[in-house]
Every structure is written in C-alpha cells, then in structure tokens.
Design a protein around this motif. Structure first.
Motif, PDB file in Angstrom:
ATOM      1  N   GLY A 390     -33.305  36.248  -6.583  1.00  0.00           N
ATOM      2  CA  GLY A 390     -34.684  36.711  -6.576  1.00  0.00           C
ATOM      3  C   GLY A 390     -35.665  35.569  -6.740  1.00  0.00           C
ATOM      4  N   ARG A 391     -35.349  34.636  -7.652  1.00  0.00           N
ATOM      5  CA  ARG A 391     -36.223  33.480  -7.861  1.00  0.00           C
ATOM      6  C   ARG A 391     -36.300  32.630  -6.604  1.00  0.00           C
ATOM      7  N   ALA A 392     -35.127  32.375  -5.999  1.00  0.00           N
ATOM      8  CA  ALA A 392     -35.105  31.533  -4.804  1.00  0.00           C
ATOM      9  C   ALA A 392     -35.894  32.162  -3.655  1.00  0.00           C
ATOM     10  N   SER A 393     -35.810  33.493  -3.549  1.00  0.00           N
ATOM     11  CA  SER A 393     -36.491  34.165  -2.440  1.00  0.00           C
ATOM     12  C   SER A 393     -38.007  34.145  -2.597  1.00  0.00           C
ATOM     13  N   ARG A 394     -38.504  33.974  -3.845  1.00  0.00           N
ATOM     14  CA  ARG A 394     -39.941  34.050  -4.091  1.00  0.00           C
ATOM     15  C   ARG A 394     -40.617  32.680  -4.187  1.00  0.00           C
TER      16      ARG A 394
END
Length: 858
Positions: A390-394
């Motif tokens: 989730g962090r990487a996608s944002r």
C-alpha cells in the motif's frame, strides 16, 4: 478531480483487473528471483503449522482406529490387589465375552542364579479378544504361552540372564520353560510403564508361582467384547459403564472403552502439542517477517518500474493490484509446498521413529489441520505484505527514484495499516479457535507478540547506539557502525529473525542441564539403591538381617503399601470435579498409599497437625500439599478412596511438603493407622548401600535375597534414573529439533533482510570505492557489521533464555537452576557463524559490483 480526469480513469477502471493480471504475469515471467525467499518463508511457516496439526490429528485418529487393539476389548475393567468377585464376574459376562489377566512385577532367575526384574502378564484361554500375540522366534511358537509351565519373554531378558529358548527360568516358586521371544501384544498400551522386559504366561502357570497372595501388588484386568457389534454404539458403551458403576459403586474398577483407550497418553500428547504449537506460531510469524522483507526487497528493485508506470498514467490502485496479484500467486505456491511438507510429516515420523512410537500413527491426509495451516499462511501474507504494498503504491515517482538514499515517505497508508491489523487479529482468532486449550494459546500468542516487540526494540536500540558512535576509529569500525546506524540497517532484522530461535535453543539446553544436574547430584546421592516390593510383614526382620549380614552398614527403611483409587473429592465424583490440568493425573488411576503413626521421612508437615499415637477416631489422611491445591482441597475436606473394593471416607488432617526427588519411601496419601491396619497388605522396603560398595557385594546381596525370598520383587533405582534420563533426552531432542526449525526460518528471514538492502549496499560500496576505500577495508567493515550484530543478538538471546529457563526451573519444575557457560558459548558461536556466513556472501556480492554503471547512472 476534473471531469476529464474522471473520464480518463473510467476505461482504466473497467479493465483494471485484466490489465493488472497481465502486467503481473509479464513481470513474473521476466524474473522474480528476489521472491524465492518469499515463497520459502511462507512454505516453511505453513509447513510448521501443518506438520504440528497433522501429527496431532494422526495421533488422535490412530487412537480412534486402534482403540480395540490398544485396550484389548470394547471395554476394560481394572482393579488392584484383588480379583473380581462372583457377582462382578456375572455382571461382566452379561455384557459379552470376557478375558481376564493379571499384571505385576516379579523377579526372573536363570539357572546360574542371575536375576532380573520382569513385567509379567498372566492371561486366560480367551486372550486376546482382538488382535494376535506376535512371536519373534521360533515362528511356530505363537501359542506357546498357553502350554503349562511355558512363557514367552522379550529378547532383552534372554540377554540379561544369558538364557536361550528352551531353557528354564524360575518365577516365584515355579520353574518355567522359555518357549520363545515375545513381540508386540495387542493391548500393550493398557499396561503400565515398564521398568523391565515383558513376560507372558497363562493363568494356570501363574497359580504355580505362588505370587498371588492377599495384598500382593497385582493389577487384575477384565476385557469385554460386546456381542453383535454392540461395542460400535457409543450410547451402549456409556450405558454399560454406568450400569457397572451403579451396580458396584464400591468395586474400585477403573473403566476404559475403546473410544478413549489411553487417556494419560492422550493428555501427555496434548501437552506436548500445546508446547510445539508455540514453535509453530513463532515459525509462522518469523516466516511472515521474511515475507515482508522479501516483498520490500522486490519493491525496492521495482521502484523505477513503478515510477515509470506512474509517469505513464498508472493509478495507485493498478500498481497495488499488480503486486498484490503477484503476492497472492507466490503465497499460493508457498502454501502448497508447505501443505505437502506438513501432510507428509506423520509419514516421516512414523518411518523414522517406528520402533519408539507408542502406537502406529494414522498416515493419511488430515484436512482440518491443512485448511487451518493454509488460512494461517494466507493471513500471514496479508499481515506482512499489505502495508508495504500500500505504501509503495501511494508514493510519488520522485520519492521512488531516490528511495535507495532515504526513508522518505508521502501520503499516509493508514487504511492499509488497518487492513494488516485486521489480518493479524484474524490470525490470532484462528490460532485460538483451532486450539484445544484456548486460554493457553491466547497467552502464548500474546507472549510471542511481546517477544517480537522486545527484539524489535533491542534492534532499534543497537541501531541508535551505533549511529551515536559512528565516528569511532579505526576507519573500518567507523564504517561498520555507520552502516548499523544508517537507514535500512540490519539491526532490527537480525535481532528479530535470530533472537527468538537462538533463545529457544539456549533455554532448552539450560533446562536440560539443570534437570540432569538435579537427577545426578541430588537423586543419585540421596536415593536408596533398591526398592523391594511384596515383603511379608512377618519376614521383615529376617529380610533385613539377610542384607545386613553381607553389608552391615546398609540402611533399610520400610512401610506398609497398598494401592487405591480416589473416587470422590469433597463428595463430588472425580469425573465431575474441577481440578487443574497439572494434577489431573492423580485421579486417572490407582495411587500408592500407606499408614503410619509418624511423619514419613523426606516430608514435612506444612499445614494442620499429625494424628497422635494410638489414634482411634474417624479416618484421617495427610495429603501432598502442592497436589491438594491443584485438586482444590484444604484442611478438613473429605476424600473418598476405594481400597480393596471398599470406599473409605477420610478427612484431610494435614498437608505435607514432599521431597520426591530423594526417591525415599513416600506417598501422596498417608492414612492414620486405624484406617488400614487391618487390611491385607505387604511392605515396601528400601536398601541404601554405603558409598563405595563394590558391584560384587551388591550382586551378592540381591542374589541372596532373591533366593531366600522368591516372591519379593527388587527394583533397582539406577534403572529408574536411567529410564528417566533416556526419556528426558528424547523429549529435549524433540524440543530442540522444533527450536532448530525456528532458527532455520530465521536464517531464511535474515537472507531476505539482506537481500532487501542489497541495492543500497552496492551503491554505498561504489561510493566507498570512488572515495578511495580499499577492498580490504570494505571487507573488514562488512564483516565487523555482521559480527557486531550477531554478537549483540546472541547476548540478548542468552539473557532472555537464562531468565526463561530460571523461571521454568524455579516455578514450574521446582529445581535449582544451573547456568551452563558451554551452552552460552555454543549459542554465541552458532549465531556468529550463521551471521558471518551471510555477511561473507553479501560482501562478496557487494565487492563484485563494478562502479562504472552506477557512476554513469548518476
């Protein structure tokens, strides 16, 4: 958001899943070598949970499948000291076909005078109701034990006495012929713990031995085979049990049926399974950390690809879907591998330990443990993967491009953190729901989380201390400490991945050493050399004189001995009484008991008062204080004990603290003399030899006593101690093996952590080379970094293990804790070897990188 942007996003939304799946498959085909650790960690964690669950299910299924063979019938009725009377026998015969047997310990003597303790079973013509008696040799001697004055014995007895098949032995007052060597018996689990070789004879032969006397310690068992398969109906089994209990409330029968043929063995297996469930949960969570490290490493390698996707218009949702699909596919592969390994665990254990297992495991797939393991693996993956994905996608493309130099982040991923937390909670609920002891499992799970938190905090502390002293000289030390204190440090990963596994290993070693020290230093120094059972009261004086004539300094003690079964606590049946699991064993069978005017040796009265001499009031009993607390008993409470087919209600007059480790004569229950003095019984006698007594003198005493008193049974304490040591060694080996499995997963996690920071390490190494650092200095700095972290982690593991082992020895085992420096040094050596090996591989990979491509990229 503008209308144009919304319109542009609409087609993407409609094709998101097919497009995400296509991109995910293309990336995996292009190469996913960095995710090998991901699959390995999931596979090992799932394998641990599946194997433990499958072994427990295989054992339970084996008990259910082999129930009739294990107890020798549909129902089993056991009583001590006496045979069933005519009314009881008539009631048993009304249930179906019956077979009666007697089990006891005796001395077997060869023609040359050598003697050995044997476990005798004397059976009638109907035996066995189920199964067959196995004979090793000769092959045609299957029914030799049915012949008059003929016995079968286990091969070890032939070796101990130096006899051969066809030669004679003396058992009690009878001379018998050895007809063959005994193999497995169908009802072997119904027999008590053996301290000597087993010997099978007929009831007719037993009568000739003269061993059946009033008060003899003989266990009489009546097995019933119900007609017309009535035994398959559990309601009829229950009705038959209750009918016998109603008709003969004071019979003292211990009743078993084939549906639960070995309650004590099952409880022991459940306790052991409960412990190794701790290892399984630990392994699963360690594997989850490895999964998290692996996915972070993979995402670090893909940061430029993700940045490019985003620059070309990919949404955060598309990026998340791509890598979540990959994670699910890899997790499925890992779970499948883990389930196969776990399902094969019963077969592997049954093959490797066929001769030592009490029963043959049910080697077949057990769906429920495999389903639980698969769900646990999936939830673990979500717990450790969702948040980093989730962090990487944002994160924006700009931040992704410089992620190898900073831990900078952008928008909050709080929603993904909640999703990971929900997966963690679901994993906790699954672990508790799948356990028989849910409160214990909940406590263990909470303990694991706390342990992980402490290890993580320790790693953070090491990282911050290293950052503070990063300017230390010489330069290699400074580079090592700077790397430990920098963002992306391995301090936390090494502390968490290795700390728990090493702690388990050292704790097991410390506890094992403390237990052995207690046995060797305390028991062997203070314990008597022999116990003698079934000594006639009128023979006591001459019995003692025979021993002291040979060794005048020998010390001998004696006490009346009977066996009885607790049937009620405070007027409540033991089946309905609420007692602690640790004391349930006291109620599961018959117990030794005695009567005396004086407080027994090796015990002290802690509560209440001892009865006066010549006491002639209502029956009184003195109880083991620790066990009384577990049974919910206090002074003045009433205990009902069945002795020789009669229920005796006795009031607790005192509580004693008993030094069981001394192996002196002592009993859980000691009655006032007026309670049991008139009951038929025999004596138990101990023999304590002075230090330095030769083996020849000892053998002469035992041979003289055996010849003069053939009905007396001698039990050597050394044999009991050696049996305890052997059992302890097997148990500790099993626990060490499970702890070693945890360490294996920790090594995989460490490999993933190193892989996650590999790009950063290569970049830093290029900078060092460019700034003039020599190859030797970089190697030294790398190895110092890994060595410092390995040493710090091993010291923490020693501290945690020492505290854990001390607490268990002091409060659980009630023995003196003994610290073992060798175990600590072995732990440090193991940790350093493992970490430095990983460090050496990492250093080689770092130094093999050429600087030019990195410099051109800058």
């Amino acid at each position: 958001m503008t209308a144009a942007a919304t319109t542009a996003d609409a087609p993407a939304a409609s094709t998101r899943l097919p497009l995400a799946f296509t991109i995910a498959m293309r990336e995996l085909r292009a190469g996913a070598s960095g995710l090998v650790v991901f699959v390995l960690c999931i596979a090992l964690g799932v394998a641990a949970v599946a194997a433990i669950g499958s072994l427990a299910a295989a054992f339970d299924k084996a008990l259910a499948n082999q129930g009739r063979l294990l107890i020798g019938g549909d129902l089993s009725f056991e009583v001590i000291h006496r045979q069933a009377n005519s009314e009881e026998l008539a009631a048993l015969k009304a249930l179906g076909e019956i077979s009666g047997s007697a089990s006891f310990r005796a001395m077997a003597r060869g023609e040359d005078g050598k003697s050995a303790l044997v476990e005798v079973k004397a059976v009638d013509a109907a035996y066995p109701l189920y199964g067959e008696v196995a004979v090793i040799e000769p092959k045609d001697a299957a029914n030799a034990w049915r012949k008059p004055d003929t016995v079968l014995a286990q091969p070890i007895l032939l070796n101990r006495l130096g006899v051969k098949i066809g030669e004679t032995l003396k058992i009690g007052e009878a001379t018998v012929t050895l007809g063959g060597t005994l193999g497995e018996q169908p009802d072997r689990l119904a027999d008590r713990l053996s301290y000597g070789p087993k010997l099978l004879m007929s009831r007719d032969t037993l009568e000739k031995t003269g061993l059946v006397q009033p008060g003899s310690l003989i266990r009489w068992t009546y097995r019933v085979k119900m007609p017309d398969d009535a035994g398959t109906d559990r309601d009829k089994l229950t009705a038959a049990r209750k009918d016998m209990e109603t008709k003969f409330p004071q019979s003292g029968f211990a009743i078993l049926d084939w549906t639960d043929p070995a309650p004590s063995l099952r409880r022991d297996a459940e306790r052991f399974t409960q412990f190794i469930n701790f290892v399984g949960l630990t392994a699963l969570l360690l594997g989850g950390i490895g999964v998290g490290n692996a996915i972070q490493s993979y995402m670090a390698k893909k940061r430029e690809v993700i940045a490019t996707f985003k620059c070309l218009g990919a949404t955060s949702r598309l990026v998340l879907d791509v890598y979540l699909i990959q994670s699910l596919m890899l997790a499925a592969i890992g779970i499948a591998i883990g389930l196969v390994l776990g399902a094969l665990a019963p077969l592997a254990i049954a093959t490797l330990y066929e001769d030592t297992l009490p029963i043959a495991l049910a080697v077949e797939p057990h769906p429920i443990p495999l389903i639980v393991a698969a769900l646990a693996g999936l939830l673990t993956m979500v717990l450790f993967v969702l948040w980093p994905l989730g962090r990487a996608s944002r994160i924006s493309p700009a931040v992704l491009m410089r992620a190898h130099l900073t831990e900078e982040s952008e928008r909050s991923a709080f929603g993904f953190a909640l999703g990971s937390a929900a997966a963690g909670l679901a994993l906790f609920v699954l672990a508790v729901a799948a356990s028989e002891e849910r409160l214990v499992t909940a406590a263990i799970s909470a303990g694991i989380v706390v342990a992980f938190g402490l290890l993580l905090g320790f790693g953070l502390l090491v990282q911050r201390l290293a950052a503070r002293f990063r300017r230390t000289k010489p330069p290699a030390w400074g580079l090592a400490l700077a790397s430990i204190g920098a963002p992306g440090s391995l301090a936390r990963s090494i502390a968490v991945s290795l700390g728990l596994g090493l702690g388990l290993l050292i704790a097991v070693a410390l506890i094992h050493h403390s237990l052995l020290t207690e046995i060797e230093s305390h028991v062997e120094l203070d314990a008597p050399a022999y116990y003698f059972l079934d000594v006639e009261p009128e023979d006591l004086a001459t019995f003692q004189k025979t021993a002291k004539t040979i060794e005048p300094k020998a010390k001998m003690d004696d006490a009346p001995m009977l066996r009885g079964r607790i049937v009620k606590l405070k007027g409540v049946s033991v089946d309905d009484a609420e007692v602690s699991p640790d004391t349930r064993w006291v109620l599961s069978g018959d117990r030794g008991l005695t009567y005396t005017e004086n407080v027994p040796g090796s015990s002290t009265v802690e509560e209440g008062e001892w009865w006066p001499k010549d006491y002639d009031g209502p029956p009184l009993v003195s109880f083991d204080g620790e066990l009384a607390k577990g049974l919910g008993l206090k002074l003045g409470d009433e205990v009902t004990v069945n002795i020789l087919g009669r229920n005796i209600d006795a009031k607790i007059a005192s509580m004693r603290k008993i030094d069981w480790e001394s192996l002196a004569i002592n009993f859980v229950m000691v009655f006032s003399p007026n309670t049991l003095e008139g009951a038929p019984h025999r004596l138990v006698t101990t023999l304590e030899l002075p230090k330095g007594t030769s083996a020849e003198t000892e053998a002469k005493i035992i041979q003289s006593l055996a010849e003069a008193y053939p009905l007396v049974t001698a039990i050597k304490i050394g044999d009991i101690v050696n049996a305890a040591k052997a059992m302890l060694a097997k148990l500790m080996s099993a626990i060490q093996a499970t702890a070693g499995f945890t360490l294996l997963i920790g090594a995989a996690v460490l490999a993933g952590a190193v892989s996650a920071g590999q790009q950063r390490r290569k970049y830093i190494a290029v900078l060092y080379k460019t700034l003039g650092a020599t190859r030797r200095r970089i190697i030294t700095a790398e190895l110092l970094e890994f060595g410092v972290l390995g040493l710090a982690t091993s010291l923490l593991a020693i501290l945690i293990a020492t505290i854990t082992a001390w607490a268990l020895c002091t409060f659980a085992f009630d023995i003196a804790f003994v610290f073992t420096p060798l175990a600590a040094l072995q732990t440090i050596g193991l940790a350093l070897a493992l970490v430095l090996a990983v460090g050496a591989i990492t250093t080689w990979r770092v130094l093999s990188v050429k600087a030019a491509p990195y410099l051109r990229a800058e």
